[in-house]
Design a protein around this motif. Structure first.
Motif, PDB file in Angstrom:
ATOM      1  N   SER A 107       0.850  -1.190   0.000  1.00  0.00           N
ATOM      2  CA  SER A 107       0.000   0.000   0.000  1.00  0.00           C
ATOM      3  C   SER A 107       0.888   1.243   0.000  1.00  0.00           C
ATOM      4  O   SER A 107       2.027   1.192   0.459  1.00  0.00           O
ATOM      5  CB  SER A 107      -0.908   0.013   1.235  1.00  0.00           C
ATOM      6  N   ASP A 110      -0.490   4.024   1.408  1.00  0.00           N
ATOM      7  CA  ASP A 110      -1.194   4.810   2.409  1.00  0.00           C
ATOM      8  C   ASP A 110      -0.745   4.371   3.806  1.00  0.00           C
ATOM      9  O   ASP A 110      -1.142   3.325   4.302  1.00  0.00           O
ATOM     10  CB  ASP A 110      -2.698   4.611   2.239  1.00  0.00           C
ATOM     11  N   ARG A 127      -6.436   1.488  -4.896  1.00  0.00           N
ATOM     12  CA  ARG A 127      -7.306   2.660  -4.932  1.00  0.00           C
ATOM     13  C   ARG A 127      -7.495   3.087  -6.382  1.00  0.00           C
ATOM     14  O   ARG A 127      -6.879   2.539  -7.291  1.00  0.00           O
ATOM     15  CB  ARG A 127      -6.684   3.807  -4.126  1.00  0.00           C
TER      16      ARG A 127
END
Length: 200
Positions: free
Chosen positions: A8, A10, A58
């Motif tokens: 990820s 994030d 995302r």
């Protein structure tokens, strides 16, 4: 001591997911991978040999090569379980994930503690299973989308399968309705997924 490999960009997502995993799995350890260059992911993952790989996808995440790499990882690391958490085109991911043993797909909006716990148990315990209900595409719908993904026109697909172009368009639109695709952006993202999911 199970090793969780989290892919990820994030850091807040990673921190929150780690807390959920620690509440579910005792002695869990973590490795983070922030890049989204899927072409090199397999080599990096093989060095760590994780029990579970968790991907966060995302809307801005490049998809080129994604499903191709998770298929390769599964072939090389047969015991690994892979969990995809996404906030877009959930049905498309679920439909393609059906083709990869030990691959689970979760809607980002519903990644609460209860659901994460259930999925992690399914990932870590081979006898358990977690299969969300998902609308399935027919064989011909899969083939039509795959052909579109590699650039074939409806006329060429129709000639190849001995069908009329109108039938091909019908299969295409029925597939998009089943997958919940309702705009061109999602359509082209979905074609990228299909191109990689069925490439050898």
């Amino acid at each position: 001591m199970p090793l969780f490999y989290i892919v990820s960009q994030d850091k807040y997502f990673i921190k929150g997911l780690e807390e959920k995993i620690k509440l579910t799995v005792n002695g869990a350890s973590f490795v983070h991978h922030y890049a989204n260059d899927w072409e090199h992911l397999e080599k990096i993952v093989r060095l760590d040999d994780p029990a579970v790989i968790i991907y966060q996808l995302r809307r801005h995440t490049p998809l080129n090569g994604f499903f191709f790499q998770i298929r390769r990882i599964k072939r090389r690391l047969r015991a690994v379980r892979q969990l995809v958490i996404t906030d877009e085109m959930i049905t498309s991911y679920q439909t393609l994930g059906e083709n990869i043993p030990g691959c689970y797909v979760m809607d980002y909006k519903h990644a609460n503690l209860s659901t994460v716990s259930q999925l992690l148990q399914a990932c870590l315990e081979p006898k358990l299973s977690f299969t969300p209900k998902q609308p399935a595409l027919s064989y011909i719908q899969h083939r039509v989308l795959n052909a579109l993904a590699i650039g074939m026109s409806a006329k060429k697909i129709a000639a190849y399968y001995g069908l009329s172009p109108k039938t091909i368009y019908t299969h295409k639109y029925n597939s998009l309705n089943t997958l919940g695709i309702n705009n061109n952006y999602e359509y082209y993202r979905m074609l990228t997924l299909y191109r990689d999911a069925f490439r050898d």
